[in-house]
Design a protein around this motif. Structure first.
Motif, PDB file in Angstrom:
ATOM      1  N   ARG A 352       0.847  -1.197   0.000  1.00  0.00           N
ATOM      2  CA  ARG A 352       0.000   0.000   0.000  1.00  0.00           C
ATOM      3  C   ARG A 352       0.872   1.232   0.000  1.00  0.00           C
ATOM      4  O   ARG A 352       1.871   1.312   0.718  1.00  0.00           O
ATOM      5  CB  ARG A 352      -0.900   0.009   1.243  1.00  0.00           C
ATOM      6  CG  ARG A 352      -1.863   1.181   1.346  1.00  0.00           C
ATOM      7  CD  ARG A 352      -3.011   1.049   0.363  1.00  0.00           C
ATOM      8  NE  ARG A 352      -4.168   1.837   0.770  1.00  0.00           N
ATOM      9  CZ  ARG A 352      -4.386   3.115   0.439  1.00  0.00           C
ATOM     10  NH1 ARG A 352      -3.512   3.759  -0.310  1.00  0.00           N
ATOM     11  NH2 ARG A 352      -5.484   3.738   0.852  1.00  0.00           N
ATOM     12  N   PHE A 354       0.463   5.665   0.025  1.00  0.00           N
ATOM     13  CA  PHE A 354      -0.466   6.743   0.322  1.00  0.00           C
ATOM     14  C   PHE A 354       0.024   8.026  -0.344  1.00  0.00           C
ATOM     15  O   PHE A 354       1.222   8.311  -0.367  1.00  0.00           O
ATOM     16  CB  PHE A 354      -0.576   6.963   1.833  1.00  0.00           C
ATOM     17  CG  PHE A 354      -1.027   5.741   2.590  1.00  0.00           C
ATOM     18  CD1 PHE A 354      -2.374   5.501   2.801  1.00  0.00           C
ATOM     19  CD2 PHE A 354      -0.098   4.824   3.081  1.00  0.00           C
ATOM     20  CE1 PHE A 354      -2.791   4.369   3.489  1.00  0.00           C
ATOM     21  CE2 PHE A 354      -0.510   3.699   3.781  1.00  0.00           C
ATOM     22  CZ  PHE A 354      -1.864   3.469   3.979  1.00  0.00           C
ATOM     23  N   ASP A 358      -5.183  10.742  -0.634  1.00  0.00           N
ATOM     24  CA  ASP A 358      -5.604  10.118   0.629  1.00  0.00           C
ATOM     25  C   ASP A 358      -5.682  11.144   1.749  1.00  0.00           C
ATOM     26  O   ASP A 358      -6.613  11.122   2.557  1.00  0.00           O
ATOM     27  CB  ASP A 358      -4.610   9.000   1.005  1.00  0.00           C
ATOM     28  CG  ASP A 358      -4.573   7.894  -0.021  1.00  0.00           C
ATOM     29  OD1 ASP A 358      -5.600   7.226  -0.212  1.00  0.00           O
ATOM     30  OD2 ASP A 358      -3.501   7.702  -0.635  1.00  0.00           O
ATOM     31  N   TYR A 359      -4.703  12.042   1.780  1.00  0.00           N
ATOM     32  CA  TYR A 359      -4.723  13.124   2.770  1.00  0.00           C
ATOM     33  C   TYR A 359      -5.926  14.027   2.547  1.00  0.00           C
ATOM     34  O   TYR A 359      -6.699  14.293   3.475  1.00  0.00           O
ATOM     35  CB  TYR A 359      -3.424  13.922   2.680  1.00  0.00           C
ATOM     36  CG  TYR A 359      -3.451  15.249   3.386  1.00  0.00           C
ATOM     37  CD1 TYR A 359      -3.560  15.310   4.770  1.00  0.00           C
ATOM     38  CD2 TYR A 359      -3.355  16.439   2.666  1.00  0.00           C
ATOM     39  CE1 TYR A 359      -3.588  16.531   5.431  1.00  0.00           C
ATOM     40  CE2 TYR A 359      -3.379  17.672   3.330  1.00  0.00           C
ATOM     41  CZ  TYR A 359      -3.503  17.711   4.705  1.00  0.00           C
ATOM     42  OH  TYR A 359      -3.537  18.912   5.356  1.00  0.00           O
ATOM     43  N   ASP A 361      -8.752  13.500   0.937  1.00  0.00           N
ATOM     44  CA  ASP A 361     -10.056  12.849   1.083  1.00  0.00           C
ATOM     45  C   ASP A 361     -10.352  12.456   2.535  1.00  0.00           C
ATOM     46  O   ASP A 361     -11.509  12.194   2.873  1.00  0.00           O
ATOM     47  CB  ASP A 361     -10.147  11.613   0.189  1.00  0.00           C
ATOM     48  CG  ASP A 361     -10.111  11.978  -1.295  1.00  0.00           C
ATOM     49  OD1 ASP A 361     -10.270  13.186  -1.614  1.00  0.00           O
ATOM     50  OD2 ASP A 361      -9.894  11.073  -2.110  1.00  0.00           O
ATOM     51  N   SER A 362      -9.325  12.444   3.376  1.00  0.00           N
ATOM     52  CA  SER A 362      -9.574  12.129   4.789  1.00  0.00           C
ATOM     53  C   SER A 362     -10.169  13.314   5.529  1.00  0.00           C
ATOM     54  O   SER A 362     -10.635  13.187   6.662  1.00  0.00           O
ATOM     55  CB  SER A 362      -8.257  11.705   5.475  1.00  0.00           C
ATOM     56  OG  SER A 362      -7.389  12.817   5.648  1.00  0.00           O
TER      57      SER A 362
END
Length: 364
Positions: A352, A354, A358-359, A361-362
């Motif tokens: 995985r 990141f 990802d940052y 959308d969190s």
């Protein structure tokens, strides 16, 4: 070379812990469930599932992950189940453990078709740190009044008793289990299963595994129950590292090295419990290894190296599996470490990565 930072899980080191799981299961008759609150990195679940009996959870999402990615026996526990969670929870679980009699009664009808348990708080533990002590004053974790428990014994088939915390002392485990036997023996004899929780460091160097096995076997025989253990850190002891790169070297009374990771974001437990990281090195050149976040105390610890550190040097922070990946976060927007698996043949598999999305959308 894989870009740092990344967590590196070593299957060969994991296999060492799994071999001890097999030894304990075979000698004791106990079942072992992976505690997902400690380690939930499912790319290696396939390897672990060959040596463990299932998973135990602390929330609906952990429960679902255990069912979907690990399989086998699935225990559901939460300090507090919500109305909108319970139907889904009992759909995934083989056993559901309630933290309180109130929760057991509230969800009596919804949970009646599966095995149910209650968390028992013996009001003592092995923890020396108040934050982690389930027996701390005014604890919300479990029931202890035997008269109250007596009234619901016909609705449950087991207890979960989680009172060990990084306990590497078999003698202490033995004494405290004897106390539980003496104080709660009348209730234990009426059960089918008892979970003794996690925190027993039986994969540590020199731990008397066979003594533990005999003690668990005796407990099962005395009360006619199936014992479960819920190892977290014991399952992944020394099986992973956090790989980092030196970004800068400076001096401010001590020689400092700043790396491309953050204690606050990537090894939060070190800050919570005020512990240093582990770097297996020695030499005549001491450095304070510092994280790259703006938190002043973002420090992995002080270590000595055989030669002066240079920008671009790679370092391995050891024993970085338990309570690390499950707590990683986006503090400062620091790049989250990738998850990499070292296969048995020595090759590396990136499980995985990141990125910015990802940052982003969190947070929205």
């Amino acid at each position: 070379m894989i870009q740092t930072p990344f967590y590196l899980i070593d299957r060969a080191k994991l296999a060492r812990n799994m071999a001890i799981m097999d030894e304990l299961r075979e000698a004791s008759g106990a079942k072992v469930l992976l505690a997902l609150k400690c380690f939930a990195t499912w790319p290696v679940f396939g390897q672990m599932a060959d040596h463990m009996d299932g998973t135990t959870s602390s929330s609906l999402y952990e429960l679902r992950l255990g069912r979907e990615k690990f399989g086998k026996e699935t225990h559901a526990y939460s300090v507090g189940w919500a109305d909108h969670e319970i139907e889904e929870a009992v759909g995934y679980a083989d056993k559901i453990i309630f933290n309180s009699i109130s929760q057991l009664e509230r969800f009596d009808n919804a949970s009646a078709h599966i095995a149910r348990g209650l968390r028992l708080n013996p009001r003592f533990s092995t923890s020396g740190f108040d934050l982690a002590d389930p027996a701390r004053p005014f604890s919300r974790l479990g029931e202890w009044d035997q008269a109250k428990i007596e009234r619901v014994m016909d609705r449950i088939s087991g207890f979960m008793i989680h009172y060990n915390c990084e306990n590497a002392d078999f003698g202490l485990f033995d004494r405290q289990l004897s106390r539980i036997e003496e104080e709660f023996g009348g209730l234990l004899r009426r059960l089918k299963w008892v979970s003794l929780g996690g925190g027993i460091h039986f994969t540590g160097e020199g731990y008397p595994v066979q003594d533990l096995a005999r003690r668990l076997r005796a407990f099962q025989d005395r009360f006619g129950v199936q014992v479960y253990l819920e190892p977290g850190e014991a399952a992944i002891t020394n099986a992973a590292s956090l790989e980092v790169t030196v970004l800068d070297v400076l001096s401010n009374g001590k020689d400092l090295a700043i790396v491309d990771s953050s204690v606050e974001a990537h090894m939060l437990d070190l800050l919570i419990y005020r512990q240093p990281g582990k770097i297996e090195t020695a030499g005549d050149h001491p450095y304070m290894i510092c994280g790259k976040s703006c938190l002043a105390g973002d420090v992995f610890g002080e270590f000595s190296f055989p030669a002066p550190l240079q920008i671009g040097d790679r370092l391995s922070i050891a024993d970085a599996a338990g309570y690390t990946m499950v707590k990683k976060n986006w503090f400062n927007g620091v790049k989250m470490p990738s998850i990499v698996v070292k296969e048995l043949d020595g090759s590396l598999t990136v499980a995985r990565e990141f990125g910015y999305a990802d940052y982003r959308d969190s947070l929205g």
